[in-house]
Design a protein around this motif. Sequence first.
Motif, PDB file in Angstrom:
ATOM      1  N   MET A   1       1.696   5.066  -0.591  1.00  0.00           N
ATOM      2  CA  MET A   1       0.840   6.257  -0.645  1.00  0.00           C
ATOM      3  C   MET A   1       1.649   7.521  -0.406  1.00  0.00           C
ATOM      4  O   MET A   1       2.790   7.466   0.049  1.00  0.00           O
ATOM      5  CB  MET A   1      -0.296   6.143   0.368  1.00  0.00           C
TER       6      MET A   1
ATOM      7  N   GLU B   1       3.931   1.720   2.742  1.00  0.00           N
ATOM      8  CA  GLU B   1       3.175   0.981   3.761  1.00  0.00           C
ATOM      9  C   GLU B   1       3.000  -0.461   3.288  1.00  0.00           C
ATOM     10  O   GLU B   1       2.703  -0.697   2.121  1.00  0.00           O
ATOM     11  CB  GLU B   1       1.823   1.686   3.967  1.00  0.00           C
TER      12      GLU B   1
ATOM     13  N   MET C   1      -2.097  11.426   5.174  1.00  0.00           N
ATOM     14  CA  MET C   1      -2.167  10.990   3.794  1.00  0.00           C
ATOM     15  C   MET C   1      -2.551  12.153   2.890  1.00  0.00           C
ATOM     16  O   MET C   1      -3.402  12.961   3.252  1.00  0.00           O
ATOM     17  CB  MET C   1      -3.204   9.880   3.677  1.00  0.00           C
TER      18      MET C   1
ATOM     19  N   MET D   1       0.801  -1.204   0.000  1.00  0.00           N
ATOM     20  CA  MET D   1       0.000   0.000   0.000  1.00  0.00           C
ATOM     21  C   MET D   1       0.848   1.275   0.000  1.00  0.00           C
ATOM     22  O   MET D   1       0.895   1.999   1.007  1.00  0.00           O
ATOM     23  CB  MET D   1      -0.953  -0.019   1.199  1.00  0.00           C
TER      24      MET D   1
ATOM     25  N   HIS E   1       2.397  10.765   1.593  1.00  0.00           N
ATOM     26  CA  HIS E   1       2.246  11.199   2.975  1.00  0.00           C
ATOM     27  C   HIS E   1       2.936  12.531   3.175  1.00  0.00           C
ATOM     28  O   HIS E   1       3.854  12.877   2.451  1.00  0.00           O
ATOM     29  CB  HIS E   1       2.952  10.200   3.898  1.00  0.00           C
TER      30      HIS E   1
ATOM     31  N   MET F   1       5.130   6.977   1.259  1.00  0.00           N
ATOM     32  CA  MET F   1       5.048   6.048   2.369  1.00  0.00           C
ATOM     33  C   MET F   1       4.920   4.654   1.784  1.00  0.00           C
ATOM     34  O   MET F   1       3.954   4.357   1.089  1.00  0.00           O
ATOM     35  CB  MET F   1       3.818   6.404   3.215  1.00  0.00           C
TER      36      MET F   1
ATOM     37  N   HIS G   1       6.542  12.580   1.597  1.00  0.00           N
ATOM     38  CA  HIS G   1       7.282  11.374   1.231  1.00  0.00           C
ATOM     39  C   HIS G   1       6.356  10.317   0.652  1.00  0.00           C
ATOM     40  O   HIS G   1       5.136  10.394   0.804  1.00  0.00           O
ATOM     41  CB  HIS G   1       8.035  10.804   2.444  1.00  0.00           C
TER      42      HIS G   1
END
Lengths: 144, 197
Positions: free
Chosen positions: A69, A108, A84, A67, A71, A106, A104
């Motif tokens: 994303m 995840e 987010m 995941m 951020h 992210m 950044h």
Amino acid sequence: MRRTSIAFLAFALASCGEQANPRIEISDAWARETGAGQNTGAAYATIENTGGADDELLAVTTDRATMPMLHSSESVNGVSRMRMLQSLSLPADGTVELRPGGIHIMMEGLKSPLKAGETFEVTFRFKQSGELVVPVKVEAAGAR
Amino acid sequence: MLVKLRFILWALVGVAALAGIWIALKPPAELPSTAEMPLDTIGGPFTLTGSDGQSFNSAGLNGKGTAIFFGFTHCPDVCPTTLARLSKLRKQAGGDDAFNIVFVSVDPERDTPADVGRYAELFNTPVIGLTGSVADIERVKKQFGVYSAKAPLPNGDYSVDHTSTVFLMDRNGKFVATLAPEEGEQVALEKLKRIAA
Ligand SMILES: [Cu+2]
């Protein structure tokens, strides 16, 4: 006054059928090394829009994280938090820097640790400019 | 008539000048003083769990200054950035032995001793990783005035919002100063030199 002339210029350009386009360049894409057991990582890059129209970064994908994303880390009254971002606007003739402690990527759901020295791919999807696949270099945790 | 008007105008100029002088000389509005905050109550002895799973007492840090940072190992951005910065600045402030760098988990439910140990080792310089029971961590957070709270992520996971201030302690464990991420490298280096051996 200036606004009027820019609006006029835009109108003139549009009526000539000559469209201004965004032009995206991504440089210095890197990620910080992670340790075993860490399920998140962060990647950074400098995104430059050298074109004459705005663009927007809509999504990032990579097969190294389930995941990924966008951020943003922000500090309010000495407390840092990550939030987010739905998208990231890239104004014409502007540069947006993704950097430690700020915006950044992210990572995840990291599938395996990011090892210093390796390179992996991240796909950046833009509203106007389509997709760009960028190699991201993993740097030692203490490098910067 | 004209003379009278001229007099009035000059009088106005005089009043304006006096007002200007008064504004210039007026003492500035009181600024909030950091000296009023009970900074000397920050810190104090504590016992947590080291990366080897053994109990770790803060007395083991004495004899050297210490930079303490609170974070969590699933933190990919601010925490490693802060530890990387501290490692780099410590080299400039006198080398890897200049002071202790301590990382305390504010996510004790997830961070095992082994987790904080691995995280600390990432920086290729001595970093002491500590965790503990939820009660232990809460007690130390209170001693340092540290805030943390879970923030849910869309995949059911969570991140932790937390105080990002670094606490600088002297060789006797006494509070010296705080260091915020926003502070420039030069200011940070000067502060760290104050706790460096
Ligand atoms: Cu993040």
